[in-house]
Design an enzyme around this catalytic site. Structure first.
Site, PDB file in Angstrom:
ATOM      1  N   ASP A 100      30.424  47.524  54.603  1.00 55.48           N
ATOM      2  CA  ASP A 100      29.650  46.461  53.418  1.00 55.48           C
ATOM      3  C   ASP A 100      30.528  46.507  52.093  1.00 55.48           C
ATOM      4  OD1 ASP A 100      28.181  48.434  55.093  1.00 55.48           O
ATOM      5  OD2 ASP A 100      27.887  49.589  53.628  1.00 55.48           O
ATOM      6  N   GLU A 128      34.707  59.963  59.005  1.00 55.48           N
ATOM      7  CA  GLU A 128      33.530  59.053  58.938  1.00 55.48           C
ATOM      8  C   GLU A 128      34.802  57.800  59.426  1.00 55.48           C
ATOM      9  OE1 GLU A 128      31.912  57.629  55.327  1.00 55.48           O
ATOM     10  OE2 GLU A 128      31.001  55.880  56.115  1.00 55.48           O
TER      11      GLU A 128
HETATM   12  C1  9WN Z   1      25.654  51.670  52.831  1.00 57.10           C
HETATM   13  C2  9WN Z   1      26.316  54.956  57.899  1.00 57.10           C
HETATM   14  C3  9WN Z   1      25.948  53.798  56.487  1.00 57.10           C
HETATM   15  C4  9WN Z   1      26.828  53.050  58.234  1.00 57.10           C
HETATM   16  C5  9WN Z   1      27.193  51.167  56.778  1.00 57.10           C
HETATM   17  C6  9WN Z   1      28.678  52.535  56.387  1.00 57.10           C
HETATM   18  C7  9WN Z   1      28.062  53.052  55.015  1.00 57.10           C
HETATM   19  C8  9WN Z   1      26.253  52.511  53.566  1.00 57.10           C
HETATM   20  C9  9WN Z   1      27.010  53.556  52.448  1.00 57.10           C
HETATM   21  O1  9WN Z   1      27.365  54.228  56.286  1.00 57.10           O
HETATM   22  O2  9WN Z   1      27.179  52.096  54.373  1.00 57.10           O
HETATM   23  O3  9WN Z   1      24.584  51.233  54.355  1.00 57.10           O
HETATM   24  O4  9WN Z   1      26.336  54.049  51.297  1.00 57.10           O
HETATM   25  O5  9WN Z   1      28.119  53.063  51.512  1.00 57.10           O
HETATM   26  O6  9WN Z   1      29.643  51.088  55.217  1.00 57.10           O
HETATM   27  O7  9WN Z   1      28.096  50.840  58.256  1.00 57.10           O
HETATM   28  O8  9WN Z   1      26.290  52.109  58.352  1.00 57.10           O
HETATM   29  O9  9WN Z   1      26.876  55.618  58.372  1.00 57.10           O
END
Ligand code: 9WN
Length: 442
Positions: free
Chosen positions: A174, A413
């Site tokens: 993101d 993470e």
């Molecule tokens: C938005 C769940 C997700 C991953 C993504 C990561 C993060 C979300 C956030 O978390 O994204 O979708 O709230 O930041 O960037 O890769 O799937 O782990």
């Protein structure tokens, strides 16, 4: 680096079981209390090693959120937690009211994530006795084919073989500097963004590890633009303010199509479908070859709005490794880049693991979300891809370093690429899943 494989695998399974609500395995205990699309795929790969039926259940719950046009949403919401558990939640996306394509029974988001699912479903089905595999392949083939077809139509009207993303969240990476120029162009009109409260900052120790408020406003504005247009990407494609050909998602799609081909053969699919899948694989690799930049020695994303490639050095530059089928020269260039100080050849680090953004890129930030930290799940994908190419020593070094780091930092993470310290959420499901798969390989 001597890793206690048995112990680590047991702990990894405990993390996944603890995140299991009975319906879904949450992406993480509190920061991400729902089911994310590519997380669920990686989770299923890990679970396939210990409980293939549970792995398939994870895919079934994700695909219960499949849209009528084939789209697999980036989030399937967990009905057991309330709206405030994560922002943006189901009410903010409001897909069932806005789009006739959204599923009626399940609350989802309205955008996508990289298509790892066929790969996971293949891994799970392979664990079943041969006589059961045919029926399973039969069930999964149609759903996956519809998903892949959506990607190659709505998300590639140019027939370039490359997937267009219309929101940085669709890349899964993101906050990567890959999107900085394109996102900077997105203007949030004064007073038009409905108010909101960020929830993510309550779950991390340091807000610096997460995106800035200005970026969040742009993320939320892009959601508003999609809502305004009924989430119908096809009808407003050329007007969307953020449109990028994502090389990493496209490379994953090549691997996913190879897995789909395996399923198609098992399911005794129509010859026409086999031909179509074959063409997606070829088209994907051709598209990625066109995005290979000789000067930097890596694959670059293409900004469809500006018409330019994004000259940023990140882990996504290794898309060609993930897609496979590299020419000798590109392979040599990518190996050299991998071993260079910009990625794993940096002598100043605790573990030789690739940062998400190259150490020498101006956008590198050591502890900020996708701007520098190393991500175990991405390392897992690259391990698998290098190994598939026959680069076993390089792959083995990556697996060993990553396991050693997780053994010392826990199932975070993401991690500081210099010190190896844990960042973001604890007990992240996909980190545990990567560990399970790595340990099973031992
Ligand atoms: C938005 C769940 C997700 C991953 C993504 C990561 C993060 C979300 C956030 O978390 O994204 O979708 O709230 O930041 O960037 O890769 O799937 O782990």
């Amino acid at each position: 680096m001597s890793v206690q494989f048995g112990h680590l695998a047991r702990k990894a399974e405990e993390v996944l079981r603890a995140n299991d609500t009975g319906r879904i395995i949450k992406a993480s205990p509190t920061l991400y209390p729902h089911q994310w699309s590519w997380d669920a795929g990686f989770v299923a790969v890990g679970m396939a090693n210990v409980d293939p039926e549970r792995a398939l259940q994870e895919m079934r719950s994700l695909f219960s959120g499949q849209w009528k046009n084939g789209l697999i949403p980036h989030i399937v919401f967990n009905p057991d937690v309330d709206e405030d558990a994560y922002f943006p939640g189901p009410a903010r996306w409001d897909v069932r009211r806005i789009s006739t394509d959204a599923p009626e029974e399940v609350a989802t988001s309205g955008i996508i994530q990289p298509p790892v699912h066929a790969l996971a479903i293949r891994e799970a089905i392979e664990q079943f006795p041969r006589e059961e595999q045919f029926a399973l392949a039969d069930v999964w083939f149609d759903r996956l084919f519809r998903w892949h077809q959506y990607l190659m139509t709505a998300r590639d009207p140019e027939t370039s073989g490359l997937i267009t993303i219309v929101h940085p969240w669709e890349s899964g990476m993101d906050n990567s500097p890959r999107w900085d120029d394109a996102l900077a162009r997105v203007v949030v009109p004064e007073g038009e963004l409905p108010p909101y409260t960020r929830r993510d900052l309550q779950h991390v120790e340091d807000p610096f590890q997460r995106p800035t408020n200005a970026d969040y406003d742009r993320f939320m504005w892009l959601v508003e633009v999609l809502k305004e247009n009924k989430y119908d990407v096809t009808s407003i494609y050329s007007q969307l303010p953020f449109r990028m050909k994502d090389v990493f998602a496209s490379a994953i799609f090549v691997q996913a199509n190879e897995a789909l081909m395996w399923l198609a053969q098992l399911a005794d699919a129509d010859i026409d479908d086999l031909t179509i899948i074959e063409s997606w694989i070829d088209r994907g690799r051709d598209g990625l070859r066109r995005q290979f930049d000789d000067e930097s020695g890596m694959c670059l994303d293409r900004d469809l709005v500006s018409g330019k490639s994004a000259r940023v050095s990140t882990i996504a530059g290794f898309a060609g490794v993930v897609a496979g089928g590299l020419t000798g020269e590109a392979r040599t260039q990518l190996k050299a880049l991998w071993g260079s100080a910009a990625f794993v050849g940096n002598g100043a680090v605790q573990y030789p693991l690739p940062p998400s953004t190259a150490f020498d890129d101006p956008g590198f930030v050591r502890t900020r979300y996708w701007r520098g930290p190393t991500w175990p799940v991405i390392n897992w994908l690259l391990w698998r891809s290098w190994r598939k190419m026959g680069e076993t020593d390089l792959a083995e070094a990556l697996r060993a370093a990553s396991l050693a780091q997780i053994e010392s930092s826990g199932f975070a993470e993401y991690m500081d690429p210099v010190s190896g310290a844990a960042l973001g959420s604890d007990n992240q499901s996909w980190t545990a899943a990567a560990v399970l798969d790595w340990c099973a390989e031992h």
